[in-house]
Design a protein around this motif. Structure first.
Motif, PDB file in Angstrom:
ATOM      1  N   THR A 101       1.634  47.982 -59.602  1.00  0.00           N
ATOM      2  CA  THR A 101       1.743  47.253 -60.866  1.00  0.00           C
ATOM      3  C   THR A 101       2.873  46.235 -60.839  1.00  0.00           C
ATOM      4  O   THR A 101       3.073  45.513 -61.811  1.00  0.00           O
ATOM      5  N   GLY A 102       3.627  46.197 -59.737  1.00  0.00           N
ATOM      6  CA  GLY A 102       4.711  45.228 -59.617  1.00  0.00           C
ATOM      7  C   GLY A 102       6.024  45.692 -60.212  1.00  0.00           C
ATOM      8  O   GLY A 102       6.901  44.869 -60.475  1.00  0.00           O
ATOM      9  N   LEU A 103       6.168  46.997 -60.411  1.00  0.00           N
ATOM     10  CA  LEU A 103       7.439  47.520 -60.914  1.00  0.00           C
ATOM     11  C   LEU A 103       8.474  47.554 -59.798  1.00  0.00           C
ATOM     12  O   LEU A 103       8.151  47.936 -58.673  1.00  0.00           O
ATOM     13  N   PRO A 104       9.715  47.208 -60.091  1.00  0.00           N
ATOM     14  CA  PRO A 104      10.740  47.435 -59.086  1.00  0.00           C
ATOM     15  C   PRO A 104      10.925  48.944 -58.919  1.00  0.00           C
ATOM     16  O   PRO A 104      10.903  49.692 -59.891  1.00  0.00           O
ATOM     17  N   ILE A 105      11.089  49.374 -57.681  1.00  0.00           N
ATOM     18  CA  ILE A 105      11.187  50.793 -57.351  1.00  0.00           C
ATOM     19  C   ILE A 105      12.592  51.091 -56.837  1.00  0.00           C
ATOM     20  O   ILE A 105      13.120  50.357 -56.004  1.00  0.00           O
ATOM     21  N   GLU A 134      14.690  44.168 -50.355  1.00  0.00           N
ATOM     22  CA  GLU A 134      13.631  43.165 -50.258  1.00  0.00           C
ATOM     23  C   GLU A 134      12.502  43.497 -51.231  1.00  0.00           C
ATOM     24  O   GLU A 134      12.099  42.675 -52.032  1.00  0.00           O
ATOM     25  N   ASN A 135      11.975  44.722 -51.136  1.00  0.00           N
ATOM     26  CA  ASN A 135      10.885  45.107 -52.026  1.00  0.00           C
ATOM     27  C   ASN A 135      11.156  46.432 -52.741  1.00  0.00           C
ATOM     28  O   ASN A 135      10.269  47.005 -53.345  1.00  0.00           O
ATOM     29  N   CYS A 136      12.393  46.911 -52.669  1.00  0.00           N
ATOM     30  CA  CYS A 136      12.811  48.127 -53.371  1.00  0.00           C
ATOM     31  C   CYS A 136      14.324  48.239 -53.274  1.00  0.00           C
ATOM     32  O   CYS A 136      14.971  47.436 -52.604  1.00  0.00           O
ATOM     33  N   LEU A 137      14.852  49.256 -53.934  1.00  0.00           N
ATOM     34  CA  LEU A 137      16.259  49.598 -53.778  1.00  0.00           C
ATOM     35  C   LEU A 137      16.304  51.039 -53.291  1.00  0.00           C
ATOM     36  O   LEU A 137      15.864  51.954 -53.990  1.00  0.00           O
ATOM     37  N   LEU A 138      16.779  51.241 -52.069  1.00  0.00           N
ATOM     38  CA  LEU A 138      16.860  52.581 -51.500  1.00  0.00           C
ATOM     39  C   LEU A 138      18.222  53.196 -51.808  1.00  0.00           C
ATOM     40  O   LEU A 138      19.240  52.507 -51.776  1.00  0.00           O
ATOM     41  N   VAL A 139      18.217  54.491 -52.090  1.00  0.00           N
ATOM     42  CA  VAL A 139      19.430  55.223 -52.428  1.00  0.00           C
ATOM     43  C   VAL A 139      19.438  56.568 -51.726  1.00  0.00           C
ATOM     44  O   VAL A 139      18.396  57.072 -51.316  1.00  0.00           O
ATOM     45  N   ASP A 140      20.630  57.136 -51.603  1.00  0.00           N
ATOM     46  CA  ASP A 140      20.729  58.526 -51.202  1.00  0.00           C
ATOM     47  C   ASP A 140      20.343  59.367 -52.420  1.00  0.00           C
ATOM     48  O   ASP A 140      20.308  58.868 -53.543  1.00  0.00           O
ATOM     49  N   GLU A 179      16.190  39.923 -60.443  1.00  0.00           N
ATOM     50  CA  GLU A 179      15.987  40.880 -59.355  1.00  0.00           C
ATOM     51  C   GLU A 179      14.809  41.801 -59.655  1.00  0.00           C
ATOM     52  O   GLU A 179      14.057  42.162 -58.754  1.00  0.00           O
ATOM     53  N   CYS A 180      14.657  42.200 -60.906  1.00  0.00           N
ATOM     54  CA  CYS A 180      13.495  43.023 -61.286  1.00  0.00           C
ATOM     55  C   CYS A 180      12.211  42.295 -60.922  1.00  0.00           C
ATOM     56  O   CYS A 180      11.301  42.869 -60.324  1.00  0.00           O
ATOM     57  N   VAL A 181      12.143  41.041 -61.281  1.00  0.00           N
ATOM     58  CA  VAL A 181      10.939  40.246 -61.014  1.00  0.00           C
ATOM     59  C   VAL A 181      10.740  40.052 -59.511  1.00  0.00           C
ATOM     60  O   VAL A 181       9.647  40.240 -58.984  1.00  0.00           O
ATOM     61  N   ARG A 182      11.806  39.693 -58.798  1.00  0.00           N
ATOM     62  CA  ARG A 182      11.704  39.435 -57.362  1.00  0.00           C
ATOM     63  C   ARG A 182      11.281  40.690 -56.595  1.00  0.00           C
ATOM     64  O   ARG A 182      10.327  40.667 -55.815  1.00  0.00           O
TER      65      ARG A 182
END
Length: 160
Positions: free
Chosen positions: A84-88, A104-110, A129-132
């Motif tokens: 759906t194009g949600l930032p993850i 690039e296409n998500c934000l990874l975290v511990d 950033e949400c949109v990108r």
């Protein structure tokens, strides 16, 4: 896409049966509160069951989706949210390495409540950033995970 005058909604869908592994109550809910955002959960156990046919509406009501799992296969809910194009925002668990490239296409975290809260807050205050990130993850799903693409892999698998 502006959250300037409204709440920022963080979502998760799944079952509370595996909460110890999924991290909903230990990580997602408190991180969302710490970031000054609001949770929207699609979980039968919370009284917020959403029929499958209405899940696209659920995802579209969110500003970001969080996966705080300690382990996964390929998470269907993450894939749906990404489509759906949600930032993850996601932990580094099985399956994510096939789909996600950090920043690039998500934000990874511990698997850390403070890190998750920081990323929620970052997205909450950075609409661009949400949109990108959301656009990039949607493109990843279209390019690598659509049935048009996956059917080729299945046919090759069956032929072998």
């Amino acid at each position: 896409y502006t959250t300037l005058f409204r709440s920022f909604y963080v979502g998760y869908s799944g079952s509370k049966a595996h909460d110890w592994r999924k991290g909903t109550s230990e990580f997602i809910i408190p991180a969302t509160k710490l970031a000054g955002a609001e949770n929207k959960l699609a979980m039968l156990s919370t009284g917020s069951y959403i029929p499958l046919g209405l899940m696209p509406n659920f995802y579209q009501s969110l500003d970001c989706y969080v996966c705080a799992s300690s382990s996964e296969g390929m998470s269907l809910s993450v894939l749906e949210a990404a489509a759906t194009g949600l930032p993850i925002i996601s932990t580094r668990c099985s399956g994510t390495d096939e789909m996600f490239v950090d920043k690039e296409n998500c934000l990874l975290v511990d698997r850390d409540m403070r890190q998750i809260a920081d990323k929620i807050s970052y997205l909450k205050h950075n609409t661009e950033e949400c949109v990108r990130i959301g656009s990039n993850i949607r493109k990843t799903v279209e390019d690598k995970f659509s049935w048009k693409e996956r059917v080729i892999d299945w046919i090759d698998f069956i032929k072998e």
